[in-house]
Scaffold this motif. Structure first.
Motif, PDB file in Angstrom:
ATOM      1  N   ALA A 173       0.841  -1.202   0.000  1.00  0.00           N
ATOM      2  CA  ALA A 173       0.000   0.000   0.000  1.00  0.00           C
ATOM      3  C   ALA A 173       0.876   1.251   0.000  1.00  0.00           C
ATOM      4  N   GLY A 174       1.954   1.223   0.760  1.00  0.00           N
ATOM      5  CA  GLY A 174       2.879   2.358   0.777  1.00  0.00           C
ATOM      6  C   GLY A 174       3.519   2.594  -0.579  1.00  0.00           C
ATOM      7  N   ALA A 175       3.922   1.513  -1.242  1.00  0.00           N
ATOM      8  CA  ALA A 175       4.527   1.630  -2.570  1.00  0.00           C
ATOM      9  C   ALA A 175       3.520   2.188  -3.577  1.00  0.00           C
ATOM     10  N   LEU A 176       2.275   1.763  -3.473  1.00  0.00           N
ATOM     11  CA  LEU A 176       1.243   2.262  -4.385  1.00  0.00           C
ATOM     12  C   LEU A 176       0.951   3.735  -4.116  1.00  0.00           C
ATOM     13  N   ARG A 177       0.854   4.103  -2.854  1.00  0.00           N
ATOM     14  CA  ARG A 177       0.637   5.525  -2.512  1.00  0.00           C
ATOM     15  C   ARG A 177       1.786   6.387  -3.031  1.00  0.00           C
ATOM     16  N   ASP A 178       3.007   5.895  -2.849  1.00  0.00           N
ATOM     17  CA  ASP A 178       4.182   6.629  -3.336  1.00  0.00           C
ATOM     18  C   ASP A 178       4.119   6.815  -4.851  1.00  0.00           C
ATOM     19  N   ALA A 179       3.722   5.762  -5.559  1.00  0.00           N
ATOM     20  CA  ALA A 179       3.644   5.836  -7.020  1.00  0.00           C
ATOM     21  C   ALA A 179       2.578   6.842  -7.456  1.00  0.00           C
ATOM     22  N   VAL A 180       1.438   6.835  -6.780  1.00  0.00           N
ATOM     23  CA  VAL A 180       0.382   7.799  -7.093  1.00  0.00           C
ATOM     24  C   VAL A 180       0.879   9.216  -6.813  1.00  0.00           C
ATOM     25  N   ALA A 181       1.605   9.391  -5.712  1.00  0.00           N
ATOM     26  CA  ALA A 181       2.094  10.724  -5.321  1.00  0.00           C
ATOM     27  C   ALA A 181       3.070  11.307  -6.339  1.00  0.00           C
ATOM     28  N   THR A 182       3.701  10.461  -7.153  1.00  0.00           N
ATOM     29  CA  THR A 182       4.629  10.974  -8.169  1.00  0.00           C
ATOM     30  C   THR A 182       3.877  11.584  -9.350  1.00  0.00           C
ATOM     31  N   GLY A 183       2.565  11.417  -9.391  1.00  0.00           N
ATOM     32  CA  GLY A 183       1.781  11.937 -10.503  1.00  0.00           C
ATOM     33  C   GLY A 183       1.718  11.001 -11.689  1.00  0.00           C
ATOM     34  N   ALA A 184       2.066   9.735 -11.486  1.00  0.00           N
ATOM     35  CA  ALA A 184       2.005   8.758 -12.577  1.00  0.00           C
ATOM     36  C   ALA A 184       0.574   8.666 -13.103  1.00  0.00           C
ATOM     37  N   ASP A 185       0.452   8.459 -14.400  1.00  0.00           N
ATOM     38  CA  ASP A 185      -0.862   8.261 -15.010  1.00  0.00           C
ATOM     39  C   ASP A 185      -1.395   6.863 -14.722  1.00  0.00           C
ATOM     40  N   LEU A 186      -0.479   5.913 -14.564  1.00  0.00           N
ATOM     41  CA  LEU A 186      -0.834   4.504 -14.442  1.00  0.00           C
ATOM     42  C   LEU A 186       0.114   3.814 -13.474  1.00  0.00           C
ATOM     43  N   VAL A 187      -0.448   3.000 -12.603  1.00  0.00           N
ATOM     44  CA  VAL A 187       0.341   2.133 -11.724  1.00  0.00           C
ATOM     45  C   VAL A 187      -0.189   0.727 -11.933  1.00  0.00           C
ATOM     46  N   VAL A 188       0.686  -0.177 -12.356  1.00  0.00           N
ATOM     47  CA  VAL A 188       0.269  -1.558 -12.595  1.00  0.00           C
ATOM     48  C   VAL A 188       1.101  -2.472 -11.718  1.00  0.00           C
ATOM     49  N   THR A 189       0.414  -3.366 -11.018  1.00  0.00           N
ATOM     50  CA  THR A 189       1.106  -4.349 -10.199  1.00  0.00           C
ATOM     51  C   THR A 189       1.095  -5.688 -10.906  1.00  0.00           C
ATOM     52  N   THR A 190       2.047  -6.511 -10.550  1.00  0.00           N
ATOM     53  CA  THR A 190       2.062  -7.897 -10.990  1.00  0.00           C
ATOM     54  C   THR A 190       2.364  -8.753  -9.765  1.00  0.00           C
ATOM     55  N   GLY A 191       1.551  -9.787  -9.587  1.00  0.00           N
ATOM     56  CA  GLY A 191       1.759 -10.709  -8.472  1.00  0.00           C
ATOM     57  C   GLY A 191       0.833 -10.439  -7.301  1.00  0.00           C
ATOM     58  N   GLY A 192       0.645 -11.486  -6.499  1.00  0.00           N
ATOM     59  CA  GLY A 192      -0.099 -11.368  -5.261  1.00  0.00           C
ATOM     60  C   GLY A 192      -1.600 -11.277  -5.406  1.00  0.00           C
ATOM     61  N   THR A 193      -2.150 -11.751  -6.536  1.00  0.00           N
ATOM     62  CA  THR A 193      -3.602 -11.642  -6.744  1.00  0.00           C
ATOM     63  C   THR A 193      -4.346 -12.956  -6.558  1.00  0.00           C
ATOM     64  N   GLY A 194      -3.634 -14.010  -6.243  1.00  0.00           N
ATOM     65  CA  GLY A 194      -4.254 -15.332  -6.156  1.00  0.00           C
ATOM     66  C   GLY A 194      -4.925 -15.595  -4.824  1.00  0.00           C
ATOM     67  N   LEU A 195      -5.099 -16.865  -4.521  1.00  0.00           N
ATOM     68  CA  LEU A 195      -5.842 -17.278  -3.337  1.00  0.00           C
ATOM     69  C   LEU A 195      -4.967 -17.738  -2.181  1.00  0.00           C
ATOM     70  N   THR A 196      -3.653 -17.761  -2.349  1.00  0.00           N
ATOM     71  CA  THR A 196      -2.817 -18.211  -1.236  1.00  0.00           C
ATOM     72  C   THR A 196      -2.860 -17.184  -0.110  1.00  0.00           C
ATOM     73  N   PRO A 197      -2.588 -17.601   1.105  1.00  0.00           N
ATOM     74  CA  PRO A 197      -2.642 -16.665   2.237  1.00  0.00           C
ATOM     75  C   PRO A 197      -1.699 -15.458   2.096  1.00  0.00           C
ATOM     76  N   THR A 198      -0.620 -15.603   1.340  1.00  0.00           N
ATOM     77  CA  THR A 198       0.306 -14.476   1.200  1.00  0.00           C
ATOM     78  C   THR A 198      -0.058 -13.533   0.055  1.00  0.00           C
ATOM     79  N   ASP A 199      -1.049 -13.876  -0.752  1.00  0.00           N
ATOM     80  CA  ASP A 199      -1.468 -13.014  -1.866  1.00  0.00           C
ATOM     81  C   ASP A 199      -2.330 -11.870  -1.326  1.00  0.00           C
ATOM     82  N   VAL A 200      -1.726 -10.682  -1.191  1.00  0.00           N
ATOM     83  CA  VAL A 200      -2.424  -9.564  -0.543  1.00  0.00           C
ATOM     84  C   VAL A 200      -2.441  -8.283  -1.388  1.00  0.00           C
TER      85      VAL A 200
END
Length: 162
Positions: free
Chosen positions: A56-83
């Motif tokens: 969440a901190g990394a995403l907030r930081d990316a938004v704060a830079t004024g980026a038009d787009l922030v895309v993540t990869t990973g962590g979208t599945g069903l395992t307990p660590t996918d957050v």
């Protein structure tokens, strides 16, 4: 429609193993390369562990830079660590569920488990955030869905007309 000039994107990879150096972050590199091919100036991939607060901190930081787009990869599945979706939910102000649904539908014919991705999409300020799966195939599918949408989305978020 073409991508507006100066469009900027930030790539964030969520992976415990890649962040620990156990293996190379191939999906983040593929995502950054694909976004460059679409015409974005790309920052990243920034590789972080599967931790809600860190992501969440990394995403907030990316938004704060004024980026038009922030895309993540990973962590979208069903395992307990996918957050990644939980971290993204802390940052987005308005959801865009049709984008995430389109990514899942696009991948489903070839990879039936694509529907298990819990990825989100939405906006924070004038930035679009999108979660993609942590595989190069999931990134490829996500880019195929996003490519025709992004020129319009970036224009709209910058205040353009419909």
């Amino acid at each position: 429609m073409t991508l507006p000039p100066g469009a900027r994107a930030v790539v964030v990879t969520a992976s415990n193993r890649a962040s620990a150096g156990v293996y190379e972050d191939r999906s983040g590199q593929a995502l950054a390369a694909g976004l460059r091919e679409l015409g974005f100036a790309v920052e990243g991939p920034h590789v972080h562990p599967d931790d809600v607060d860190v992501l969440a901190g990394a995403l907030r930081d990316a938004v704060a830079t004024g980026a038009d787009l922030v895309v993540t990869t990973g962590g979208t599945g069903l395992t307990p660590t996918d957050v990644t979706p939980e971290a993204t939910a802390r940052v987005i102000e308005r959801e865009a569920p049709g984008i995430a649904d389109a990514v899942r539908r696009y991948g489903q014919p070839a990879v039936p488990t694509a529907v298990l991705s819990r990825g989100l999409a939405g906006t924070a300020g004038r930035t679009l955030l999108v979660n993609l799966p942590g595989s190069t195939g999931g990134v490829r599918d996500g880019l195929a869905v996003l490519a025709p949408l992004l020129p319009h989305v970036v224009s709209q978020l910058r205040g353009g007309d419909h």
